[in-house]
Write a protein that holds these residues in place. Structure first.
Motif, PDB file in Angstrom:
ATOM      1  N   VAL A   9      90.893 -39.712  33.036  1.00 29.88           N
ATOM      2  CA  VAL A   9      90.632 -40.599  34.030  1.00 29.88           C
ATOM      3  C   VAL A   9      89.743 -41.788  33.827  1.00 29.88           C
ATOM      4  N   SER A  10      89.593 -42.802  34.722  1.00 27.46           N
ATOM      5  CA  SER A  10      89.193 -44.106  34.110  1.00 27.46           C
ATOM      6  C   SER A  10      87.632 -43.804  33.689  1.00 27.46           C
ATOM      7  N   MET A  11      87.526 -44.641  32.545  1.00 24.60           N
ATOM      8  CA  MET A  11      86.139 -44.693  31.923  1.00 24.60           C
ATOM      9  C   MET A  11      85.164 -45.690  32.668  1.00 24.60           C
ATOM     10  N   GLU A  12      85.768 -46.817  33.087  1.00 23.53           N
ATOM     11  CA  GLU A  12      84.992 -47.847  33.720  1.00 23.53           C
ATOM     12  C   GLU A  12      84.202 -47.228  35.114  1.00 23.53           C
ATOM     13  N   GLN A  13      84.941 -46.379  35.717  1.00 25.69           N
ATOM     14  CA  GLN A  13      84.713 -45.739  37.021  1.00 25.69           C
ATOM     15  C   GLN A  13      83.300 -44.922  36.614  1.00 25.69           C
ATOM     16  N   GLN A  14      83.294 -44.191  35.634  1.00 20.78           N
ATOM     17  CA  GLN A  14      82.290 -43.360  35.102  1.00 20.78           C
ATOM     18  C   GLN A  14      80.992 -44.320  34.702  1.00 20.78           C
ATOM     19  N   VAL A  15      81.226 -45.471  33.984  1.00 18.84           N
ATOM     20  CA  VAL A  15      80.423 -46.248  33.475  1.00 18.84           C
ATOM     21  C   VAL A  15      79.662 -46.910  34.645  1.00 18.84           C
ATOM     22  N   ARG A  16      80.489 -47.423  35.657  1.00 12.84           N
ATOM     23  CA  ARG A  16      79.809 -47.748  36.915  1.00 12.84           C
ATOM     24  C   ARG A  16      78.695 -46.795  37.614  1.00 12.84           C
ATOM     25  N   LYS A  17      79.098 -45.339  37.563  1.00 14.98           N
ATOM     26  CA  LYS A  17      78.422 -44.565  38.292  1.00 14.98           C
ATOM     27  C   LYS A  17      77.046 -44.286  37.328  1.00 14.98           C
ATOM     28  N   LEU A  18      77.389 -44.295  36.094  1.00 15.51           N
ATOM     29  CA  LEU A  18      76.187 -43.970  35.116  1.00 15.51           C
ATOM     30  C   LEU A  18      75.038 -44.982  35.279  1.00 15.51           C
ATOM     31  N   ARG A  19      75.693 -46.477  35.602  1.00 16.66           N
ATOM     32  CA  ARG A  19      74.811 -47.521  35.600  1.00 16.66           C
ATOM     33  C   ARG A  19      74.019 -47.623  36.942  1.00 16.66           C
ATOM     34  N   SER A  20      74.737 -46.849  37.822  1.00 14.71           N
ATOM     35  CA  SER A  20      73.870 -46.932  39.089  1.00 14.71           C
ATOM     36  C   SER A  20      72.828 -45.956  39.306  1.00 14.71           C
ATOM     37  N   GLY A  21      72.521 -44.802  37.994  1.00 15.12           N
ATOM     38  CA  GLY A  21      71.523 -43.962  38.039  1.00 15.12           C
ATOM     39  C   GLY A  21      71.990 -42.477  38.327  1.00 15.12           C
ATOM     40  N   VAL A  22      71.799 -42.001  37.046  1.00 14.31           N
ATOM     41  CA  VAL A  22      72.301 -40.662  36.945  1.00 14.31           C
ATOM     42  C   VAL A  22      71.330 -39.850  36.225  1.00 14.31           C
ATOM     43  N   ASP A  23      71.033 -38.644  36.748  1.00 18.03           N
ATOM     44  CA  ASP A  23      69.912 -37.776  36.116  1.00 18.03           C
ATOM     45  C   ASP A  23      70.420 -36.487  35.320  1.00 18.03           C
ATOM     46  N   ILE A  24      71.566 -36.067  35.616  1.00 19.12           N
ATOM     47  CA  ILE A  24      72.111 -34.923  34.942  1.00 19.12           C
ATOM     48  C   ILE A  24      73.532 -35.296  34.626  1.00 19.12           C
ATOM     49  N   VAL A  25      73.855 -35.152  33.302  1.00 18.69           N
ATOM     50  CA  VAL A  25      75.213 -35.478  32.943  1.00 18.69           C
ATOM     51  C   VAL A  25      76.014 -34.119  32.502  1.00 18.69           C
ATOM     52  N   VAL A  26      77.328 -33.900  33.023  1.00 20.36           N
ATOM     53  CA  VAL A  26      78.106 -32.727  32.660  1.00 20.36           C
ATOM     54  C   VAL A  26      79.316 -33.366  31.926  1.00 20.36           C
ATOM     55  N   GLY A  27      79.511 -33.228  30.663  1.00 24.17           N
ATOM     56  CA  GLY A  27      80.461 -33.710  30.082  1.00 24.17           C
ATOM     57  C   GLY A  27      81.418 -33.017  28.869  1.00 24.17           C
ATOM     58  N   CYS A  28      82.665 -33.258  28.828  1.00 26.17           N
ATOM     59  CA  CYS A  28      83.447 -32.668  27.683  1.00 26.17           C
ATOM     60  C   CYS A  28      83.403 -33.547  26.674  1.00 26.17           C
ATOM     61  N   PRO A  29      83.066 -32.873  25.442  1.00 25.26           N
ATOM     62  CA  PRO A  29      82.571 -33.426  24.234  1.00 25.26           C
ATOM     63  C   PRO A  29      83.415 -34.969  23.839  1.00 25.26           C
ATOM     64  N   GLY A  30      84.832 -34.877  24.031  1.00 27.84           N
ATOM     65  CA  GLY A  30      85.315 -36.232  23.700  1.00 27.84           C
ATOM     66  C   GLY A  30      84.923 -37.420  24.175  1.00 27.84           C
ATOM     67  N   ARG A  31      85.094 -37.314  25.543  1.00 29.52           N
ATOM     68  CA  ARG A  31      84.647 -38.292  26.510  1.00 29.52           C
ATOM     69  C   ARG A  31      83.277 -38.704  26.272  1.00 29.52           C
ATOM     70  N   LEU A  32      82.743 -37.588  26.341  1.00 28.19           N
ATOM     71  CA  LEU A  32      81.124 -37.717  26.007  1.00 28.19           C
ATOM     72  C   LEU A  32      80.807 -38.878  24.641  1.00 28.19           C
ATOM     73  N   LEU A  33      81.309 -38.438  23.692  1.00 29.30           N
ATOM     74  CA  LEU A  33      81.080 -39.241  22.444  1.00 29.30           C
ATOM     75  C   LEU A  33      81.705 -40.728  22.588  1.00 29.30           C
ATOM     76  N   ASP A  34      82.667 -40.781  23.218  1.00 31.57           N
ATOM     77  CA  ASP A  34      83.245 -42.136  23.676  1.00 31.57           C
ATOM     78  C   ASP A  34      82.194 -43.031  24.335  1.00 31.57           C
ATOM     79  N   HIS A  35      81.548 -42.430  25.293  1.00 39.16           N
ATOM     80  CA  HIS A  35      80.335 -43.006  26.070  1.00 39.16           C
ATOM     81  C   HIS A  35      79.280 -43.293  25.212  1.00 39.16           C
ATOM     82  N   LEU A  36      78.906 -42.148  24.300  1.00 39.57           N
ATOM     83  CA  LEU A  36      77.888 -42.485  23.399  1.00 39.57           C
ATOM     84  C   LEU A  36      78.086 -43.566  22.341  1.00 39.57           C
TER      85      LEU A  36
END
Ligand code: AMP
Length: 393
Positions: A108-135
């Motif tokens: 799914v769209s990475m951009e949308q996730q980035v927007r949500k992350l920027r708006s402030g998230v306390d707990i992330v649940v992630g699958c390894p591949g996409r999580l690494l992309d973000h990191l």
């Protein structure tokens, strides 16, 4: 034992009540106190035992007083569906806490996730591949991380996620509490967890075996008659929702199509489908629009649909662990469930392994109304034998 004994904040207890939990399940009973004390834990429990809440509730309690809007807890999960489900549990249990959870996964769209992350998230649940992309892109910041959960660890390692998990661990520099959950715990993983956990408490609920609320039966059949027998079984059995497992993605699609043609409300779930279709299949199965879901092992873990009355192994799983996980989709939290496995002559060794696992002989059943003598149409036979070797998730 009641939830009151954990002394959760009233805002968390509101979530517990909203989900209708009255008494903690054994894994919650045993793991919540050490997690609340800040200990690392290895949690080994059968599927469907309530292990999500066992880690989500103490995490909510821990994060409640601190600063908001930075990632202070990370849950790593092997499949997108499971990540989504854990995200939902966080948002349901934590609704009154104001803490924000977000599931991030590929497809799914990475951009949308980035927007949500920027708006402030306390707990992330992630699958390894996409999580690494973000990191790597710097769009997830783990410098404030306090708790790391590795869920379904054995699956993570089975699926070849170990290098990604190590990559994620390298991005976490601060000392953290680590919780590792797994339904099964083979020796090599036990050794590996010793590297990443600090003086862990091991919490084991029962042995790694299928839930005791499930009955198991075998239906011997020739390969080419499997779909016909499946239809007859569905006709003759009173079912709620039915989850059917096939060995290959192609076969999941084909069996779903055959059932749809026969008038069943069925759909497929397999790893080649685009994510939106996977989500739609699962959502439709959850809300009852589809009564039958035909899936590869991608659906074997974590998927939590309480009304699954029957799990049918159209194809025998390739290990007893895989059987445990598939079967764990029914008989959840004390409900009864039935597991039907279609077996051919090639499955004899696995049947023996299952009988050892369950510690009793498995019942072989035949359907009186079914013609077991029909021969295979030439084309169908060639197709099924060709596909037998292929396996994919
Ligand atoms: P899990 O093993 O975490 O996938 O949970 C399986 C199911 O049990 C989910 O539907 C949970 O909402 C439910 N559940 C978890 N804890 C409890 C509890 N203490 N009482 C009743 N249901 C629960």
């Amino acid at each position: 034992m009641s939830f009151e004994t954990f002394n959760f904040d009233p805002s968390i207890m509101a979530g517990v009540r909203a989900l209708g939990y009255i008494t903690p399940t054994p894994i919650q009973d045993k793991s919540i106190p050490p997690i609340m004390q800040g200990r690392d834990i290895i949690g080994i429990a059968q599927t469907g035992t309530g292990k999500t809440a066992a880690f989500v509730l103490p995490i909510l309690q821990r994060l409640l007083p601190g600063p908001r809007g930075r990632v202070r807890a990370l849950i790593v999960s092997p499949t997108r569906e499971l990540a989504e489900q854990i995200g939902e549990a966080i948002n349901d249990l934590g609704e009154q806490t104001g803490l924000q959870g977000l599931a991030i996964y590929g497809g799914v769209s990475m951009e949308q996730q980035v927007r949500k992350l920027r708006s402030g998230v306390d707990i992330v649940v992630g699958c390894p591949g996409r999580l690494l992309d973000h990191l790597w892109k710097g769009t997830v910041d783990l410098s404030h991380l306090e708790v790391l959960v590795i869920d379904e660890a054995d699956r993570m390692f089975d699926m070849g996620f170990l290098p990604s998990v190590r990559g994620i661990l390298e991005c976490i520099l601060n000392r953290r509490q680590t919780l590792l959950f797994s339904a099964t715990m083979p020796g090599d993983i036990r050794r590996l967890v010793q590297e990443i956990l600090h003086d862990p408490v091991t919490v084991q609920i029962g042995r790694s075996a299928p839930a005791t609320t499930v009955s198991h039966s075998l239906y011997p059949v020739k390969q080419h008659l499997k779909t016909a027998l499946l239809k007859e079984l569905l006709n003759k059995t009173r079912t709620e929702s039915v989850l059917i497992f096939t060995r290959t993605k192609h076969r999941a699609d084909r069996v779903a199509q055959q059932l749809i043609r026969a008038g069943y409300r069925a759909t497929a779930l397999q790893g080649n489908m685009p994510q939106y279709q996977r989500n739609a299949a699962l959502a439709g199965f959850r809300d009852g629009s589809y009564k039958i879901l035909v899936a590869t092992d991608i659906a074997a873990r974590g998927i939590d649909v309480l009304e699954i009355s029957h799990v049918v192994n159209y194809d025998m799983p390739d290990s007893t662990d895989a059987y445990t996980h598939r079967i764990g989709r029914t008989g959840r939290v004390g409900k009864a469930g039935d597991a039907f496995t279609l077996v051919t002559g090639e499955d004899t060794a696995m049947v023996r392994s299952l009988e050892r696992l369950l510690d009793r002989p498995l019942e072989h059943r035949t359907l009186k109304s079914f013609d077991y003598t029909k021969s295979a149409p030439a084309r169908e036979y060639i197709r099924t034998t060709r596909q037998l070797g292929r396996r994919a998730v």
